[in-house]
Enzyme design. Structure first.
Site, PDB file in Angstrom:
ATOM      1  N   HIS A 184      -6.577  -6.995  -0.400  1.00 15.51           N
ATOM      2  CA  HIS A 184      -6.697  -5.572  -0.709  1.00 15.51           C
ATOM      3  C   HIS A 184      -5.872  -5.214  -1.946  1.00 15.51           C
ATOM      4  O   HIS A 184      -4.774  -5.740  -2.140  1.00 15.51           O
ATOM      5  CB  HIS A 184      -6.204  -4.735   0.479  1.00 15.51           C
ATOM      6  CG  HIS A 184      -6.903  -5.046   1.768  1.00 15.51           C
ATOM      7  ND1 HIS A 184      -6.370  -5.918   2.698  1.00 15.51           N
ATOM      8  CD2 HIS A 184      -8.089  -4.622   2.253  1.00 15.51           C
ATOM      9  CE1 HIS A 184      -7.214  -6.006   3.726  1.00 15.51           C
ATOM     10  NE2 HIS A 184      -8.263  -5.236   3.478  1.00 15.51           N
ATOM     11  N   HIS A 205       0.824  -1.229   0.000  1.00 15.07           N
ATOM     12  CA  HIS A 205       0.000   0.000   0.000  1.00 15.07           C
ATOM     13  C   HIS A 205       0.853   1.272   0.000  1.00 15.07           C
ATOM     14  O   HIS A 205       0.311   2.368  -0.122  1.00 15.07           O
ATOM     15  CB  HIS A 205      -0.931   0.035   1.217  1.00 15.07           C
ATOM     16  CG  HIS A 205      -1.989  -1.017   1.214  1.00 15.07           C
ATOM     17  ND1 HIS A 205      -2.886  -1.172   0.179  1.00 15.07           N
ATOM     18  CD2 HIS A 205      -2.298  -1.978   2.123  1.00 15.07           C
ATOM     19  CE1 HIS A 205      -3.703  -2.189   0.453  1.00 15.07           C
ATOM     20  NE2 HIS A 205      -3.365  -2.699   1.621  1.00 15.07           N
ATOM     21  N   ASP A 236      -4.980 -12.510   3.522  1.00 16.26           N
ATOM     22  CA  ASP A 236      -6.241 -12.061   4.123  1.00 16.26           C
ATOM     23  C   ASP A 236      -7.452 -12.399   3.254  1.00 16.26           C
ATOM     24  O   ASP A 236      -8.563 -11.947   3.550  1.00 16.26           O
ATOM     25  CB  ASP A 236      -6.200 -10.556   4.468  1.00 16.26           C
ATOM     26  CG  ASP A 236      -5.427  -9.720   3.480  1.00 16.26           C
ATOM     27  OD1 ASP A 236      -5.085 -10.233   2.395  1.00 16.26           O
ATOM     28  OD2 ASP A 236      -5.174  -8.536   3.779  1.00 16.26           O
ATOM     29  N   ASP A 263      -3.027 -10.332  -2.395  1.00 12.79           N
ATOM     30  CA  ASP A 263      -3.593  -9.855  -1.133  1.00 12.79           C
ATOM     31  C   ASP A 263      -5.081  -9.529  -1.349  1.00 12.79           C
ATOM     32  O   ASP A 263      -5.493  -9.160  -2.446  1.00 12.79           O
ATOM     33  CB  ASP A 263      -2.836  -8.597  -0.685  1.00 12.79           C
ATOM     34  CG  ASP A 263      -3.148  -8.171   0.734  1.00 12.79           C
ATOM     35  OD1 ASP A 263      -2.345  -8.493   1.635  1.00 12.79           O
ATOM     36  OD2 ASP A 263      -4.195  -7.501   0.946  1.00 12.79           O
TER      37      ASP A 263
HETATM   38 ZN   LIG Z   1      -4.525  -6.892   2.787  1.00 11.46          ZN
END
Ligand SMILES: [Zn+2]
Length: 343
Positions: free
Chosen positions: A198, A161, A285, A196
């Site tokens: 996200h 990120h 995740d 991931d």
């Molecule tokens: Zn994540």
């Protein structure tokens, strides 16, 4: 498979994060990497190696010098401002759109201008951990550049990120982007596959106008999931990078059947691109029991994921990213590695 690991990550112990309208216990905690390290040893995946020390040049090839300098000094300056007993540094004001922002250089001003969320505290040990995580990723890249078929970078804190000059999403330096940049400087073409839950908004933004680094992300649709502002299907790259960014957003409740279809598309695109090295941003995740995510992958699905990635027959580096269910995290992480190795 060689695993690179640095105990420096233990210095990064955020206490709390602010999200969903409340201050809650941090989920990005040292035990995440520790439980994975223990299982790697138990399952005899391969040697556990200390990273080499790489110069700042390669970090600065990916990140803004102002951000790097800020991260290195932020907590000391925060303590100077709020006292030695101050809690972790969390921003509370940002230079938002429409304001004619003036950056004073004062700690709160810098904290707001270099961050994008309230879930990513800067602690006393954050810089040491983040900087050595970059060394871990670089050491795995170096091993593969020197002929290893695969390597696992047990990086913590995670990185995907973090963008050129903004940290957030539990990430400070973009480990996988730094490793990718190092490999391109060695003349290797690189594909990054981000699995991931996200979207890897930081990695995407760093390589968005590049055609020598293909970025593909399979993730929860940002129309309902963090990071909310990036990761939509029509983001294809820009200028010379157009066509070298592929986002495959998926709905809430995605199970393996649906996920495998998207992963298949991602792997097909990697095969078309034909990189010298594949870097995997290995977030876990997507697991059904993850406390902050809403996909439904089960433990054996991670073996299938590893097998599918192995089908590319490419030199491959796995970089640890998210994954927060401490009961399942070690097993599912190692399942991907074992699936990849055909164990
Ligand atoms: Zn994540």
């Amino acid at each position: 498979m060689k695993t690179f690991y640095s105990a420096a990550h233990l210095k990064h112990r955020p206490a709390q994060e602010f999200e969903r309208g409340r201050l809650a216990p941090a989920v990005e905690v040292p035990e995440r990497a520790e439980c994975v390290r223990r299982r790697i040893e138990e399952r005899k995946i391969g040697p556990l190696l200390e990273p080499s020390r790489f110069d700042d040049d390669i970090v600065l090839a990916v990140h803004d010098a102002g951000l790097v300098s800020f991260l290195g000094s932020a907590h000391a300056r925060w303590r100077k401002h709020y006292g030695e007993d101050a809690p972790d540094a969390i921003p509370s004001a940002w230079p938002a759109r429409g304001m004619s922002a003036r950056l004073s250089g004062e700690i709160e001003s810098q904290l707001g201008s270099y961050s994008f969320d309230t879930a990513t505290p800067i602690t006393r040990g954050t810089w040491d951990a983040a900087r050595d995580a970059a060394n871990v990723a670089l050491s795995a890249a170096e091993a593969v550049a020197e002929g290893e078929g695969s390597a696992f970078a047990l990086t913590r804190p995670p990185g995907h990120h973090a963008s050129f000059d903004v940290f957030g999403g539990y990430c400070y330096l973009n480990n996988v982007a730094i490793a990718a940049e190092w490999l391109t400087k060695k003349g290797r073409s690189v594909a990054i596959l981000d699995v991931d839950y996200h979207h890897g908004n930081g990695t995407q933004s760093i390589f968005y106008d590049r055609k020598d680094v293909l970025f593909i992300s399979v993730h929860a649709d940002p129309s309902f999931a963090f990071p909310h502002f990036l990761g939509f299907a029509d983001e294809n790259g820009q200028s010379t990078g157009e066509g070298f960014n592929l986002n495959l957003p998926l709905p809430r409740g995605t199970d393996w059947a649906r996920y495998a279809e998207a992963l298949g598309r991602a792997l097909h695109r990697v095969r078309d691109f034909g990189p010298d090295v594949l870097l995997v941003s290995l977030g876990l995740d997507t697991f059904e029991d993850d406390p902050i995510a809403q996909f439904k992958l089960t433990r054996p699905d991670y073996l299938r994921m590893g097998e599918a990635i192995a089908g590319l027959k490419l030199p491959t580096i796995f970089n640890f990213e998210g994954g927060y269910d401490l009961n399942g995290l070690a097993e599912i992480t190692v399942n991907v590695l074992e699936g990849f190795e055909g164990r």
